[in-house]
Design a protein around this motif. Sequence first.
Motif, PDB file in Angstrom:
ATOM      1  N   VAL A   1       0.830  -1.208   0.000  1.00 58.40           N
ATOM      2  CA  VAL A   1       0.000   0.000   0.000  1.00 58.40           C
ATOM      3  C   VAL A   1       0.862   1.256   0.000  1.00 58.40           C
ATOM      4  O   VAL A   1       0.553   2.231  -0.686  1.00 58.40           O
ATOM      5  CB  VAL A   1      -0.946  -0.006   1.222  1.00 58.40           C
TER       6      VAL A   1
ATOM      7  N   TYR B   1       3.414   1.608  -3.531  1.00 51.95           N
ATOM      8  CA  TYR B   1       2.836   1.704  -4.870  1.00 51.95           C
ATOM      9  C   TYR B   1       2.806   3.147  -5.384  1.00 51.95           C
ATOM     10  O   TYR B   1       3.148   3.407  -6.550  1.00 51.95           O
ATOM     11  CB  TYR B   1       1.412   1.137  -4.877  1.00 51.95           C
ATOM     12  N   TRP B   2       2.404   4.102  -4.551  1.00 51.14           N
ATOM     13  CA  TRP B   2       2.083   5.450  -5.035  1.00 51.14           C
ATOM     14  C   TRP B   2       3.249   6.211  -5.649  1.00 51.14           C
ATOM     15  O   TRP B   2       3.045   6.964  -6.621  1.00 51.14           O
ATOM     16  CB  TRP B   2       1.421   6.250  -3.908  1.00 51.14           C
TER      17      TRP B   2
ATOM     18  N   LEU C   1       0.199   0.750 -14.511  1.00 49.64           N
ATOM     19  CA  LEU C   1      -0.133   1.181 -13.153  1.00 49.64           C
ATOM     20  C   LEU C   1      -1.498   0.654 -12.720  1.00 49.64           C
ATOM     21  O   LEU C   1      -1.684   0.244 -11.566  1.00 49.64           O
ATOM     22  CB  LEU C   1      -0.107   2.711 -13.061  1.00 49.64           C
ATOM     23  N   ALA C   2      -2.464   0.667 -13.654  1.00 53.30           N
ATOM     24  CA  ALA C   2      -3.800   0.164 -13.329  1.00 53.30           C
ATOM     25  C   ALA C   2      -3.773  -1.333 -13.057  1.00 53.30           C
ATOM     26  O   ALA C   2      -4.423  -1.828 -12.123  1.00 53.30           O
ATOM     27  CB  ALA C   2      -4.766   0.488 -14.467  1.00 53.30           C
TER      28      ALA C   2
ATOM     29  N   ALA D   1      -2.162  -1.851  -9.701  1.00 56.58           N
ATOM     30  CA  ALA D   1      -3.095  -1.450  -8.645  1.00 56.58           C
ATOM     31  C   ALA D   1      -4.159  -2.518  -8.420  1.00 56.58           C
ATOM     32  O   ALA D   1      -4.545  -2.806  -7.280  1.00 56.58           O
ATOM     33  CB  ALA D   1      -3.750  -0.117  -8.997  1.00 56.58           C
TER      34      ALA D   1
ATOM     35  N   ILE E   1      -2.607  -5.472  -6.501  1.00 58.55           N
ATOM     36  CA  ILE E   1      -2.419  -5.105  -5.097  1.00 58.55           C
ATOM     37  C   ILE E   1      -3.748  -5.055  -4.361  1.00 58.55           C
ATOM     38  O   ILE E   1      -3.873  -5.553  -3.229  1.00 58.55           O
ATOM     39  CB  ILE E   1      -1.670  -3.759  -5.000  1.00 58.55           C
ATOM     40  N   ALA E   2      -4.773  -4.467  -4.991  1.00 57.24           N
ATOM     41  CA  ALA E   2      -6.085  -4.351  -4.339  1.00 57.24           C
ATOM     42  C   ALA E   2      -6.675  -5.726  -4.042  1.00 57.24           C
ATOM     43  O   ALA E   2      -7.244  -5.952  -2.966  1.00 57.24           O
ATOM     44  CB  ALA E   2      -7.021  -3.541  -5.215  1.00 57.24           C
TER      45      ALA E   2
ATOM     46  N   LEU F   1      -5.499   1.570   2.068  1.00 57.84           N
ATOM     47  CA  LEU F   1      -5.588   1.609   0.611  1.00 57.84           C
ATOM     48  C   LEU F   1      -6.733   2.513   0.156  1.00 57.84           C
ATOM     49  O   LEU F   1      -6.565   3.328  -0.768  1.00 57.84           O
ATOM     50  CB  LEU F   1      -5.781   0.193   0.057  1.00 57.84           C
TER      51      LEU F   1
ATOM     52  N   ALA G   1      -6.147   5.971  -1.943  1.00 53.62           N
ATOM     53  CA  ALA G   1      -6.759   6.148  -3.262  1.00 53.62           C
ATOM     54  C   ALA G   1      -7.629   7.402  -3.293  1.00 53.62           C
ATOM     55  O   ALA G   1      -7.603   8.174  -4.264  1.00 53.62           O
ATOM     56  CB  ALA G   1      -7.575   4.913  -3.626  1.00 53.62           C
TER      57      ALA G   1
END
Length: 414
Positions: free
Chosen positions: A172, A175-176, A192-193, A196, A199-200, A215, A219
């Motif tokens: 979490v 990633y950003w 990136l999508a 994401a 990870i989600a 998370l 977001a």
Amino acid sequence: MGRQGRSVAEPATPLAQIAWLVLAAMPLMLAFANRSSVLVLVIAALVAFVGAGLSQGLPVVVEHLRGIVRSPFGLLFLAFLLLALASLTWAHDRPRSAFALAEAFIPALAAIALGAALPRQPERRAVPMLMLCLALAAIEVFVELITRLAWREALGLRATYFITNKPVLALVLLYWPLVPLTKGMARRWLLLAALAGVIAVTVFTSVSGTAMCALVSAAAAFVLALVAPRTARWAVMLAVAASLLVAPLKGELASRLIPDRALDALQSLHARDRVNIWLSFGEVVAQRPLTGTGFGSSAVVVRDPVASEVAADRRTLLDVGHPHDMFLQVWAELGMIGAALVGAALVVLWRTLARLGREQHAAGLAVTAAALMIALVGHGAWQGWWIAVAGAAVLWLWARPPVGGPVVHEEGAR
């Protein structure tokens, strides 16, 4: 982290390249060894420091370190370290407090060393390496969860679901920074999508309610920051400041404002237990409001003389190890002085975020929002693995995109 006399476009030496790649491996290492982030950070720091010393000379590297220490964050860090050291004189269990201090400040100092020794622009393989390691770590943890930790049990290793929480929280946080770092990369938004999404899925399959909240908060902060940067910055930073200010009263407020039915509904998350823990440590703050009970003393505060001053019905929960709120832990262990230093750091953080470009600003707010949720309901503040992951996240946020040639400073977020 500020640095003087160094170009952000300076090419990485071979050892600096290795250091960035070692840092990129952190999430995958955590997936297999859930406390390894400190070791990864220290190894990266040693490699980077040797590389910088060989390529630029030790005096230059020392000057970079001095530049960091003289920065506002550096001065506050030094003041916090001195306060923590001083608090050993009034801590009840000095060996335990000294151990906690070493556990916390070794990764913090390693992150500072990396900030002084690494070129701000990583070499080209570092960012794809970080993306790959995040994806592989998420997949590995997901497989462990759906197979009920089968490979760990087969090897006779510790096999409890909670060991997956640390790598999940690292996913979490780490990633950003990829959003600004992938600028110029082909099909960046698709990659990136996809990352994401992976990870989600892992986060919401895990048993970590903290990671889920972190998370969602990250977001939301990221999206709001892209749409309305100033509003997002105010929202996130006011939430952090309020969390610090009300921490000593958190238990009282929660016990009065949260209905019993809600606490019963959230019992699987130990909601009522957390409220009672906050009440107990809030009383510790009330008894030692200025200086607290000493750095790292939460783990043994039940044996501290202050425990006898806490109401008998709340004394037992002082034995849980930490207050389950990092802001409350600062208040309990370092008192008003420690809380004031953290508050000053928040002011510096506000000013730093305001000067960042749009995507870097949004990523920084997302990391801040995630860290806030972890701080509010998560583990002890001084756990080394957590400080190492947070330090790595800051280093990746501080880095410049390695693609597209020299990078110019962007206009600050508005």
